[in-house]
Design a protein around this motif. Structure first.
Motif, PDB file in Angstrom:
ATOM      1  N   UNK A  45       6.114   8.290  -8.345  1.00  0.00           N
ATOM      2  CA  UNK A  45       6.378   7.903  -9.736  1.00  0.00           C
ATOM      3  C   UNK A  45       7.518   6.887  -9.796  1.00  0.00           C
ATOM      4  N   UNK A  46       8.524   7.052  -8.957  1.00  0.00           N
ATOM      5  CA  UNK A  46       9.630   6.092  -8.918  1.00  0.00           C
ATOM      6  C   UNK A  46       9.143   4.727  -8.443  1.00  0.00           C
ATOM      7  N   UNK A 103       5.849   4.622   1.700  1.00  0.00           N
ATOM      8  CA  UNK A 103       5.511   5.992   2.045  1.00  0.00           C
ATOM      9  C   UNK A 103       6.245   7.022   1.215  1.00  0.00           C
ATOM     10  N   UNK A 104       6.068   7.005  -0.108  1.00  0.00           N
ATOM     11  CA  UNK A 104       6.721   8.041  -0.912  1.00  0.00           C
ATOM     12  C   UNK A 104       6.263   9.423  -0.463  1.00  0.00           C
ATOM     13  N   UNK A 108      -4.411   8.350  -0.019  1.00  0.00           N
ATOM     14  CA  UNK A 108      -4.074   9.767  -0.165  1.00  0.00           C
ATOM     15  C   UNK A 108      -2.571   9.981   0.068  1.00  0.00           C
ATOM     16  N   UNK A 109      -1.951  10.890  -0.685  1.00  0.00           N
ATOM     17  CA  UNK A 109      -2.553  11.816  -1.661  1.00  0.00           C
ATOM     18  C   UNK A 109      -2.331  11.400  -3.115  1.00  0.00           C
ATOM     19  N   UNK A 110      -2.191  10.090  -3.370  1.00  0.00           N
ATOM     20  CA  UNK A 110      -1.715   9.652  -4.679  1.00  0.00           C
ATOM     21  C   UNK A 110      -2.765   8.965  -5.564  1.00  0.00           C
ATOM     22  N   UNK A 138       0.857  -1.177   0.000  1.00  0.00           N
ATOM     23  CA  UNK A 138       0.000   0.000   0.000  1.00  0.00           C
ATOM     24  C   UNK A 138       0.891   1.224   0.000  1.00  0.00           C
ATOM     25  N   UNK A 139       0.505   2.234  -0.790  1.00  0.00           N
ATOM     26  CA  UNK A 139       1.302   3.439  -0.929  1.00  0.00           C
ATOM     27  C   UNK A 139       0.481   4.665  -0.572  1.00  0.00           C
ATOM     28  N   UNK A 140       1.076   5.553   0.197  1.00  0.00           N
ATOM     29  CA  UNK A 140       0.448   6.806   0.575  1.00  0.00           C
ATOM     30  C   UNK A 140       1.384   7.581   1.472  1.00  0.00           C
TER      31      UNK A 140
END
Length: 273
Positions: free
Chosen positions: A51-52, A43-44, A69-71, A12-14
């Motif tokens: 994007x990476x 956690x980018x 959020x926020x992606x 999961x990313x956010x």
């Protein structure tokens, strides 16, 4: 292409991401299914870092990502293909990577319907009026799913213009209403706002189901007021688990095992309260 027998990598990313309960849910299903798989937090801290992360997915390092959020909008924009549900909300909470391509989906609407099936099993929205409070992304997902189930959806929102755009996108079964009469014959009221709505639950009929998409706190002031009147309530945790089920299948290729993940998530919530 992922080598046969290789570990399936999801996540999961956010940002921020430490609070996410998705690893608890997916980790429990992975263990129950005995999969050679992992599901972690990413956690980018910038659009460039996100994007990476997507580039790593295209390169085959990841099989799939849930996105918060926020992606969500950036995730949708980066995809090569998108489901009808994702196109409706112009955002994605699920990305699947295959052969350098990204497929985007939004599982929030399905999660809402699964939550209703679980906690309000006697509810039938087909041909019935339902009210959604709000007109943002969460409201769009709810409106699309409920309209698809045959409900006559009413959007109640402070901004008429935004609500009318949602109504136009979802179709003729959606009308915009900001009057008390909007609630009179509704069989379901869904709070898709991130704040407590200005709603007198005393306006609702005795059989109305009340749902709040928020799960912190689990029993929101809206749900507490509805419970006090004896109304059936549906909480946001049921929706969170519901939207995770199709994500798990898309990323790991099998249905989520039938185990009690809700108790595990509740325990985690108590630890972090």
């Amino acid at each position: 292409m992922r080598p046969s027998g290789a570990t399936i990598v999801g996540g999961v990313a956010g940002f921020p991401i430490d609070h996410s309960l998705s690893p608890v849910i997916h980790g429990a299903w992975i263990a129950a299914a005995g999969l050679n798989a992992t599901y972690g937090r990413h956690g980018p801290d910038s659009p460039e870092a996100f994007a990476a992360l997507l580039a790593r997915g295209r390169a085959g390092e990841l099989r799939g990502l849930n996105v918060t959020a926020p992606y969500k909008e950036q995730a949708f924009a980066a995809a090569d293909q998108a489901s009808a549900a994702a196109r409706l909300v112009s955002s994605a909470n699920l990305l699947v990577f295959e052969d350098g391509q990204i497929t985007a989906d939004s599982t929030d609407g399905l999660g809402l319907m699964l939550a209703l099936q679980e906690q309000a099993p006697d509810l039938d929205v087909h041909g019935q009026a339902v009210v959604i409070l709000g007109a943002g992304g969460a409201a769009r997902a709810a409106a699309g799913a409920l309209a698809g189930a045959g409900a006559a959806v009413r959007i109640v929102n402070r901004s008429t213009e935004r609500a009318e755009r949602l109504a136009a996108d979802v179709g003729a079964s959606v009308i915009v209403s900001q009057t008390p009469e909007a609630f009179g014959d509704a069989v379901l009221v869904v709070n898709a706002l991130s704040v407590r709505p200005d709603l007198d639950v005393g306006l609702l009929e005795p059989g109305t189901v009340v749902m709040d998409m928020t799960y912190k706190p689990l029993v929101t002031p809206l749900l507490a007021a509805a419970k006090a009147l004896g109304l059936t309530t549906v909480d946001g945790l049921a929706m969170l688990i519901g939207q995770a089920r199709p994500s798990f299948q898309a990323i790991f290729g099998i249905e989520a095992p039938d185990i009690d993940v809700r108790s595990l998530v509740l325990a985690k919530l108590e630890q972090t309260a």
